[in-house]
Write a protein that holds these residues in place. Sequence first.
Motif, mmCIF file in Angstrom:
data_model
loop_
_atom_site.group_PDB
_atom_site.id
_atom_site.type_symbol
_atom_site.label_atom_id
_atom_site.label_comp_id
_atom_site.label_asym_id
_atom_site.label_seq_id
_atom_site.Cartn_x
_atom_site.Cartn_y
_atom_site.Cartn_z
ATOM 1 N N LEU A 1 0.818 -1.216 0.000
ATOM 2 C CA LEU A 1 0.000 0.000 0.000
ATOM 3 C C LEU A 1 0.848 1.261 0.000
ATOM 4 N N ARG A 2 1.979 1.180 0.678
ATOM 5 C CA ARG A 2 2.856 2.353 0.740
ATOM 6 C C ARG A 2 3.393 2.722 -0.638
ATOM 7 N N GLU A 3 3.466 1.741 -1.505
ATOM 8 C CA GLU A 3 3.976 2.001 -2.854
ATOM 9 C C GLU A 3 2.926 2.611 -3.773
ATOM 10 N N LEU A 4 1.666 2.431 -3.424
ATOM 11 C CA LEU A 4 0.599 2.915 -4.302
ATOM 12 C C LEU A 4 0.424 4.415 -4.126
ATOM 13 N N GLY B 1 -8.471 4.196 -10.398
ATOM 14 C CA GLY B 1 -7.812 3.695 -9.184
ATOM 15 C C GLY B 1 -7.458 2.217 -9.334
ATOM 16 N N LEU B 2 -8.402 1.450 -9.878
ATOM 17 C CA LEU B 2 -8.147 0.017 -10.081
ATOM 18 C C LEU B 2 -7.047 -0.207 -11.114
ATOM 19 N N PHE B 3 -6.995 0.681 -12.089
ATOM 20 C CA PHE B 3 -6.000 0.605 -13.156
ATOM 21 C C PHE B 3 -4.578 0.642 -12.572
ATOM 22 N N ALA B 4 -4.395 1.503 -11.587
ATOM 23 C CA ALA B 4 -3.069 1.642 -10.969
ATOM 24 C C ALA B 4 -2.614 0.333 -10.314
ATOM 25 N N CYS B 5 -3.567 -0.479 -9.911
ATOM 26 C CA CYS B 5 -3.231 -1.709 -9.182
ATOM 27 C C CYS B 5 -3.197 -2.920 -10.091
ATOM 28 N N HIS B 6 -4.192 -3.020 -10.952
ATOM 29 C CA HIS B 6 -4.302 -4.201 -11.814
ATOM 30 C C HIS B 6 -3.225 -4.249 -12.875
#
Length: 274
Positions: A55-58, A119-124
Amino acid sequence: MEQYEKICEIGKGSFGQVSKIKRKSDGKTLVWKEMNYGRMSDKEKQLLVSEVNILRELDHPNIVKYYERILNKEKQIILIVMEYCDKGDMALMIRKLKRDRDYLPEQQIWKILAQIIYGLFACHRRKEGNKILHRDLKPGNILFDAQGNAKLADFGLSRMMGDQSQFAYTHVGTPYYMSPEQISEQKYNEKSDIWSAACVIYELAALKTPFEATNQIQLAMKIKEGKINRIPQQYSDELFRVIQQMMTQNFEKRPSVDDLMMHPQISKNIKENF
Ligand code: ADP
Ligand code: MG
């Protein structure tokens, strides 16, 4: 811990108390979430730590920003310091709309949908192996900042609740946002987040969840059947069509974040906002 001053408690979530705090160095308002790890197994503790590290990286405008974690070994709590979203969560927004018998303008729904997808794009999009899935998208986990931008919260934190853990028991709400593949106990994947996002947007428009049931078995049946009523008539066919696509039963045929980012309304709203 001494760097912060507690202002007040905001709410109690499934993982623990959330409080508004002030950073003494510059007076910045933040929040911390208090989690007790005393009853967690070693494996759960490890997962919690690695999850918080991810999470800290996001760092993304549509993800609640995490600042740091503070470990209090004596009290066996971990405090997660994060950005404060002062406009509350989407559950509150939906409650207010219902109370006032009011509906959001369609434009605002597209904007919120675009921000959730972004937001999901940044993770997926991250490389296989360190892809981050949300796993618990629901109105209570979508927060709004002072400018009214939607931010995903509690990212991935639900992963640590193994099914047999003590932890899971405190977290059993009605799983309105659960995808068909979760029900049939297939693996949770990034498309499951897309399904949940669709349920959330449906609820924001219709002011009710797409599948209503009085018990979990009935709910599971309805989800697998997949029939939903149209969103209220003032909303366009196109908005309903995108929601329906995102709720494709077969997750392999369900659009990915990349597919959705190409939708004119979604890409337009992302460009306008950033
Ligand atoms: P839940 O387990 O239901 O998701 P949480 O522990 O995430 O609950 O949050 C509890 C309450 O605190 C919710 O009402 C939520 O709106 C609020 N909250 C959580 N994080 C923040 C934040 N970063 N800024 C403002 N309010 C927050
Ligand atoms: Mg939450």
